[in-house]
Design a protein around this motif. Sequence first.
Motif, PDB file in Angstrom:
ATOM      1  N   ASN A 442      65.085  66.967  69.548  1.00 16.08           N
ATOM      2  CA  ASN A 442      64.262  67.828  68.643  1.00 16.08           C
ATOM      3  C   ASN A 442      62.976  67.104  68.200  1.00 16.08           C
ATOM      4  O   ASN A 442      62.128  67.896  67.942  1.00 16.08           O
ATOM      5  CB  ASN A 442      65.058  67.987  67.035  1.00 16.08           C
ATOM      6  N   TYR A 443      63.103  65.818  68.515  1.00  9.83           N
ATOM      7  CA  TYR A 443      61.858  64.899  68.146  1.00  9.83           C
ATOM      8  C   TYR A 443      61.272  64.547  69.688  1.00  9.83           C
ATOM      9  O   TYR A 443      61.954  64.688  70.489  1.00  9.83           O
ATOM     10  CB  TYR A 443      62.312  63.749  67.281  1.00  9.83           C
ATOM     11  N   LEU A 444      60.213  63.740  69.430  1.00  9.70           N
ATOM     12  CA  LEU A 444      59.751  63.001  70.630  1.00  9.70           C
ATOM     13  C   LEU A 444      60.677  61.906  70.697  1.00  9.70           C
ATOM     14  O   LEU A 444      60.912  61.160  69.935  1.00  9.70           O
ATOM     15  CB  LEU A 444      58.377  62.665  70.278  1.00  9.70           C
ATOM     16  N   SER A 530      47.893  70.149  65.955  1.00  8.26           N
ATOM     17  CA  SER A 530      48.428  68.809  65.464  1.00  8.26           C
ATOM     18  C   SER A 530      49.204  68.284  66.634  1.00  8.26           C
ATOM     19  O   SER A 530      50.033  68.755  67.248  1.00  8.26           O
ATOM     20  CB  SER A 530      48.915  68.677  64.212  1.00  8.26           C
ATOM     21  N   VAL A 531      49.066  66.984  66.488  1.00  9.07           N
ATOM     22  CA  VAL A 531      49.869  66.192  67.449  1.00  9.07           C
ATOM     23  C   VAL A 531      51.198  65.574  66.364  1.00  9.07           C
ATOM     24  O   VAL A 531      50.813  65.007  65.369  1.00  9.07           O
ATOM     25  CB  VAL A 531      49.235  64.938  68.025  1.00  9.07           C
ATOM     26  N   ASN A 532      52.473  66.257  66.811  1.00 11.17           N
ATOM     27  CA  ASN A 532      53.405  66.005  65.620  1.00 11.17           C
ATOM     28  C   ASN A 532      54.201  64.703  65.750  1.00 11.17           C
ATOM     29  O   ASN A 532      55.080  64.523  64.977  1.00 11.17           O
ATOM     30  CB  ASN A 532      54.295  67.138  65.974  1.00 11.17           C
ATOM     31  N   ASN A 533      53.945  63.851  66.645  1.00  9.54           N
ATOM     32  CA  ASN A 533      54.741  62.385  66.820  1.00  9.54           C
ATOM     33  C   ASN A 533      56.316  62.429  66.743  1.00  9.54           C
ATOM     34  O   ASN A 533      56.719  61.809  65.831  1.00  9.54           O
ATOM     35  CB  ASN A 533      53.940  61.558  65.581  1.00  9.54           C
ATOM     36  N   GLY A 534      56.719  63.576  67.116  1.00 10.36           N
ATOM     37  CA  GLY A 534      58.384  63.406  67.254  1.00 10.36           C
ATOM     38  C   GLY A 534      59.004  64.501  66.520  1.00 10.36           C
ATOM     39  O   GLY A 534      60.257  64.651  66.857  1.00 10.36           O
ATOM     40  N   SER A 535      58.226  65.030  65.327  1.00  9.56           N
ATOM     41  CA  SER A 535      59.048  65.914  64.774  1.00  9.56           C
ATOM     42  C   SER A 535      58.098  67.136  64.547  1.00  9.56           C
ATOM     43  O   SER A 535      57.098  67.130  64.023  1.00  9.56           O
ATOM     44  CB  SER A 535      59.396  65.452  63.286  1.00  9.56           C
ATOM     45  N   PRO A 536      58.918  68.413  64.854  1.00  5.26           N
ATOM     46  CA  PRO A 536      57.957  69.402  64.659  1.00  5.26           C
ATOM     47  C   PRO A 536      57.474  69.752  63.214  1.00  5.26           C
ATOM     48  O   PRO A 536      58.019  69.350  62.260  1.00  5.26           O
ATOM     49  CB  PRO A 536      58.787  70.667  65.075  1.00  5.26           C
ATOM     50  N   ALA A 537      56.532  70.564  62.982  1.00  6.36           N
ATOM     51  CA  ALA A 537      55.890  70.863  61.690  1.00  6.36           C
ATOM     52  C   ALA A 537      56.821  71.592  60.872  1.00  6.36           C
ATOM     53  O   ALA A 537      57.592  72.421  61.184  1.00  6.36           O
ATOM     54  CB  ALA A 537      54.453  71.615  61.751  1.00  6.36           C
TER      55      ALA A 537
END
Length: 881
Positions: A442-444, A530-537
């Motif tokens: 789900n995350y990066l 945006s760059v979400n860095n592993g977790s969607p907004a």
Amino acid sequence: MKKIFRLIFISMIILMLFPIDWSYAIEIEQLDEEMQTTTETSEEGVLDSTEASTTDSSVTQETSEEEIEEDEKITDSNDIKYSSDDNGDEINNKNILRATPTQADDGFWLVDSAATLTEYLKDSQKLNLRLTNDIDLGKGAYQLRTNMIIDGANHIITYDKEGYSDRGLYINQKDAVVEIRNTQFGNSDGTGAVGYYGFLSGGSAINMTFIFDGVDYYSNNGQMIHNVNGSVIMRGQNTIDQRGTGGYSQEWAEVNSVEIQNGYTSIKHSSNQTLAFIWSTSTYLANPYAGKSQIAVRENARLDIQTNSNMTYGTLAPSYIVEKNAVFNLDKVTLATGGSRNQFFASAQTQPVTFDFQEQSQVDFKLPEPINLYTAKGGMTIGAAADVSVDVASGTIFSTASSSQFVINMNKSKRVSFAGTSPGTLGLNGVSNGVNLSFASNYLQKIETFSNKTSSTPTQEIMKEASDLTVQGANFVNASSSSDPFTAPELLALKNSQKMVFSEFIDVPDQLGLFTHDAEDTSVSLSGNSVNNGSPATEVKFFIFSDEEDTNDLRNARQIVTLDSFDGQTNTALKSYYSVLVDGLNPNTLYWAQMVVTNQAGESEFSEAEVFATKPQLSNITANVTTTTAIISGELASDTGKWTDYSNGEAAAIPDQQAYFGSKYNQVTVEYSKNKTFPANETNAQVADLSGDKNQKFSTKLKGLDGEATYYVRVKVAGVYGEEVILVMSPLTEFQTVTEIINVQVPIEMAFQTKNQDIGTAKEGQLTSADYPIINNGNVATKISLTNLTKENADANQLLLLNHLSGNQGQDALALQLLVDHDQSNPLFLTNGLSSVPLSLGILNTNEQKNLTLAGKYFNPTGSVLFPTYKMTFKVEKNEE
């Protein structure tokens, strides 16, 4: 109640007749039991008569681990063997005076000694037993039956079963279920729990289930569990310390399935006699776990194991299941004694091997050597939010044959760490183009590779969202199905690693970008990323400010639009794109927009402010049209927007505040053309007059228009930036000039009269008539007047027309009046002088109607009847006033 009194009476008689015969006293006790419960049966006399023969001889049953005898019937209590005491004398129960049974309020029979336990086990109705003292079973035999519960009440049971399965507690009954709770077996120093076959021996009966709830086991010369064709369920807090050096030191369990159903079970096991932690042998179809060697840690439970042994003997299919929120810690290093015990499996595996680490589970394996899969199929599945660590002291994580089809699959796992001492870390061997290592998140997903397992600093960090790989030893190849392939340098980093860690990489969003477009008078479209860095907004907030100095503080915002549903949006763990429409803005106003993005890690900083301007707004426009002119009037909006007061925070927001901000309009130009596309050579323009500061009004008169022509109108306004904005408002964006038409409907004939019945009254000679309408059916306002009146017959010539009501009675005179809309205060007298002095009836606007009525007086009503006829001339003309 009568029956009870009768029984008591009979009992007292027997006691009186046989006062010194204790065998009859025993019968009295049995009668007492009958008074207490109708479910008890009397078998005392029968047992007394048979015990002598069973205790005269000593029979020993010898069994080995290779021999399995199917005895699915519980042994009769007559066959229970009693061991000799320390002096070699046999215990003769015939002459022992038995204590009266006692029972707790919850139905449990209270056991204070091994002798009491022996007696209770003879009664098939006594299934729930509770200790009141520590008990030493010695070398005695105590056969249990199904549905029995032994509650140790935190007391200690000691025993010495040596190599016998039918000593101590044992059972051999198909499908039996036995529960032992709150009991310690053996002393804390490891003494008092001796024997190959566990504190409860299972025999060879199929599908027996042992339930241990709150059981502690200490032994340096024994095995805890023996249920070769069944399963064990652990509940509550269980502490097992089985570290033996004696001849009876064996596996921890001989069973096909161990289930940690709840609570916390801690096991320390080491043996110098055997090579395995569990020995699973059953293949009987009646056993639900036939062909398996399973450890299952159920939801929210915890299992800690320290062992110096292989996990299993044999080649039955092993499986290790750790359910949601469960914990499984396996340590084969701390107690390791080296040699072949350092392997994971004692034999080369050919059956599927299953590691099923489910959602939010926590697993930690510390191993001296690789998990020796050999040709085994199966796999290691690691579920969502699971935290798994496998550390091998020497070698790769797995050792596999080239034909192995073992697969590792990580599905949204929180953290997975594999550490060994060989390049490539894993040691998998998959077929070409097959997938034996895959992950999705789900995350990066951050993959850290370490050239040395002891290093704390990764040699490379790789960011992926999902990937499929083929691993062949130390070689890693992207599978064709991979959605996010590794680059060549990244594959090389995996190949050279001794440790790799897959973890969810979550940080607050950054690199925000915000853009405004399609601004209208009260709305604007905002697009952000945006760059979400592993977790969607999880939430995106858009802030609207009316002053640049107010930015970066939500309390100064005019509007806040929150996006928390992302249907139709692009929202991923990597980069996301968002769009919203903000309405309710004020027209002709400068605004500044900002954005904040929140994900699982937290909230981003404000984005850079983006300025935009709303367009001017035309509130209304009208056209007052004549034949060749049109007066164009309208109003421009200045403060029609709404805003929300956030000065006390978002939670205390006060909505629907009337806008007081916005820019003043500087110039308004009215453009008009007979061509709706407004080509430059066919378009005329005229600057309008502006008035007021807020909601300014404008007006201008268009002249020289063509008659009977359609014109199109639009307004051009200089906006807040100075740019010209064209405004239109349907349907008043067009008008039509027309030719003047005078069309007035007047009466052709009007009649008046007097009435005979009025003679001799005050109304004598009074004139009356009906109402006669006069209507303007033209398209211009019209002035109406009377310009002439002529006498048309002899009767009319006979009468004198007066311009007053004061004539003489009996005179042939007529005062003839014309009333407009019955207005008695302004009567018009009709006389021969109209030709020189016309009478005005007023102005009739378009579609207006007035009513005419004849009135007045005839001064000779008693004379002969007259029928005068007059002709009246109406003049109709355009009103120029």
